[in-house]
Motif scaffolding. Structure first.
Motif, PDB file in Angstrom:
ATOM      1  N   LEU B 122       0.845  -1.208   0.000  1.00  0.00           N
ATOM      2  CA  LEU B 122       0.000   0.000   0.000  1.00  0.00           C
ATOM      3  C   LEU B 122       0.873   1.249   0.000  1.00  0.00           C
ATOM      4  O   LEU B 122       2.000   1.215   0.498  1.00  0.00           O
ATOM      5  CB  LEU B 122      -0.880   0.018   1.256  1.00  0.00           C
ATOM      6  N   PRO B 123       0.330   2.347  -0.532  1.00  0.00           N
ATOM      7  CA  PRO B 123       1.032   3.634  -0.360  1.00  0.00           C
ATOM      8  C   PRO B 123       1.173   3.954   1.137  1.00  0.00           C
ATOM      9  O   PRO B 123       0.322   3.551   1.937  1.00  0.00           O
ATOM     10  CB  PRO B 123       0.104   4.649  -1.046  1.00  0.00           C
ATOM     11  N   GLU B 128      -0.421   3.810   6.809  1.00  0.00           N
ATOM     12  CA  GLU B 128      -0.421   4.519   8.092  1.00  0.00           C
ATOM     13  C   GLU B 128      -1.836   4.665   8.640  1.00  0.00           C
ATOM     14  O   GLU B 128      -2.080   4.464   9.837  1.00  0.00           O
ATOM     15  CB  GLU B 128       0.213   5.904   7.884  1.00  0.00           C
ATOM     16  N   ALA B 129      -2.773   4.984   7.747  1.00  0.00           N
ATOM     17  CA  ALA B 129      -4.171   5.149   8.175  1.00  0.00           C
ATOM     18  C   ALA B 129      -4.739   3.846   8.735  1.00  0.00           C
ATOM     19  O   ALA B 129      -5.430   3.844   9.768  1.00  0.00           O
ATOM     20  CB  ALA B 129      -5.026   5.631   6.992  1.00  0.00           C
ATOM     21  N   ARG B 157      -8.477   7.339   2.251  1.00  0.00           N
ATOM     22  CA  ARG B 157      -7.261   6.514   2.319  1.00  0.00           C
ATOM     23  C   ARG B 157      -7.551   5.191   3.029  1.00  0.00           C
ATOM     24  O   ARG B 157      -7.115   4.129   2.586  1.00  0.00           O
ATOM     25  CB  ARG B 157      -6.158   7.269   3.074  1.00  0.00           C
ATOM     26  N   TYR B 158      -8.266   5.313   4.105  1.00  0.00           N
ATOM     27  CA  TYR B 158      -8.577   4.119   4.893  1.00  0.00           C
ATOM     28  C   TYR B 158      -9.433   3.150   4.086  1.00  0.00           C
ATOM     29  O   TYR B 158      -9.178   1.945   4.062  1.00  0.00           O
ATOM     30  CB  TYR B 158      -9.291   4.527   6.179  1.00  0.00           C
ATOM     31  N   LEU B 165      -6.486  -4.352   0.867  1.00  0.00           N
ATOM     32  CA  LEU B 165      -6.029  -5.431   1.756  1.00  0.00           C
ATOM     33  C   LEU B 165      -6.923  -6.650   1.664  1.00  0.00           C
ATOM     34  O   LEU B 165      -6.450  -7.789   1.750  1.00  0.00           O
ATOM     35  CB  LEU B 165      -5.981  -4.923   3.209  1.00  0.00           C
ATOM     36  N   LYS B 166      -8.195  -6.390   1.482  1.00  0.00           N
ATOM     37  CA  LYS B 166      -9.138  -7.517   1.347  1.00  0.00           C
ATOM     38  C   LYS B 166      -8.777  -8.386   0.152  1.00  0.00           C
ATOM     39  O   LYS B 166      -8.940  -9.608   0.194  1.00  0.00           O
ATOM     40  CB  LYS B 166     -10.561  -6.975   1.163  1.00  0.00           C
TER      41      LYS B 166
END
Lengths: 135, 173
Positions: B122-123, B128-129, B157-158, B165-166
């Motif tokens: 991920l970026p 971070e989020a 972002r989240y 991620l899923k």
């Protein structure tokens, strides 16, 4: 449905939350560096050390310093008596009183009586200049 | 993150007795900050501990100065973020841990490594989020304040990160 899936995924992520902790050495090191664990005497020691250092430096300066000395009374220079060197006579003339010009100016007058008996050069010069005027 | 009354109690304790108060602050925030640094910036354990030590060091060296801080958590996370970004700028890329290589989480090592690998794809801001929201339990407002962006940006972002991620993690097995 999507929202439920998302929540479930979040739960799944939370369940797999990393549980790492920093090692105890980090906290121990911080405690060692902490202001409250610094011996209070250390500050006093530092001040004492600095004072001693200052004294040593000052003593060094004093040792090397040139102390001012009392001035000796100044001598007044004595003027030497210089004997006048005899003047070399490079030429002589006859007595100026015998010259024609002097005879001219030595007329009978009480208020104009130049006496050149003491000085042999003055009358000659004066007479000479008057003689020139009369010419 | 701690609630306001707990934060006030901790800071009051720090003002009254810096030694005792610092212990409370360290216990409350060292773990979350450590995990945030380790997972958001893909730092090695040693690098993370170095940064953690550096951000806590001023607190113990000059407690009077830090006693005036109202929200120690926010302050520590911002300090940690700035230090990590600076560290990442200066350090060579090849010395950074990638793909979660040297991580060894206590529980379910394989799953955690899998999550690490997915997070590394991920970026940085999205990673971070997710770390702050899911593992540190920060609110979007707190994350927005830390990342210095709007609430909507953080939420986006989240959302993107979770969606990605899923796909990357076979989580339903």
């Amino acid at each position: 449905m999507a929202k439920i899936d998302k929540d479930q995924f979040e739960e799944y992520m939370e369940q797999n939350c990393p549980v790492e902790e920093p090692s105890p050495e980090v906290f121990q090191h911080l405690q060692k560096e902490a202001a409250w664990n610094q011996p209070p005497a250390s500050a006093k020691h530092t001040i004492t050390f600095l004072l001693l250092l200052l004294l040593v430096v000052a003593a060094g300066f004093l040792r090397n310093a040139d102390l001012p000395k009392a001035k000796k009374p100044e001598k007044i220079p004595v003027l030497e008596k210089i004997d006048p060197e005899p003047i070399n006579i490079i030429a002589t003339v006859d007595s100026p009183f015998d010259s024609g010009i002097c005879k001219l100016i030595r007329f009978d007058s009480n208020d104009f009586n130049l006496s050149f008996e003491d000085d042999s050069s003055g009358p000659s010069m004066l007479a000479f200049s008057r003689g020139l005027d009369n010419i | 993150m701690k609630n306001n009354s707990t934060i006030k109690e901790i800071m009051e304790a720090f003002r009254q007795n810096p030694e005792k108060g610092f212990e409370l602050i360290y216990k409350a925030y060292s773990g979350p900050v450590f995990r945030y640094l380790r997972n958001s910036f893909s730092l090695s354990r040693e690098e993370t501990e170095d940064i953690l030590q550096n951000i806590f060091l001023p607190w113990v060296k000059n407690p009077q100065k830090y006693a005036q801080i109202e929200n120690p958590g926010a302050y520590l996370f911002i300090s940690a973020r700035n230090a990590a970004l600076k560290f990442k700028e200066t350090i060579r890329e090849d010395s950074l841990m990638t793909e979660g290589g040297d991580k060894s989480h206590d529980t379910s090592v394989e799953t955690n490594l899998m999550i690490d690998r997915a997070l590394c794809k991920l970026p940085h801001e999205q990673k971070e989020a997710v770390v702050l929201k899911v593992w540190i339990n920060m609110t979007f407002e707190e994350i927005a304040s830390l990342q210095q962006c709007s609430l909507q940006t953080v939420a986006s972002r989240y959302r993107y990160a979770i969606s990605k991620l899923k796909e990357l993690i076979p989580w339903q097995k």
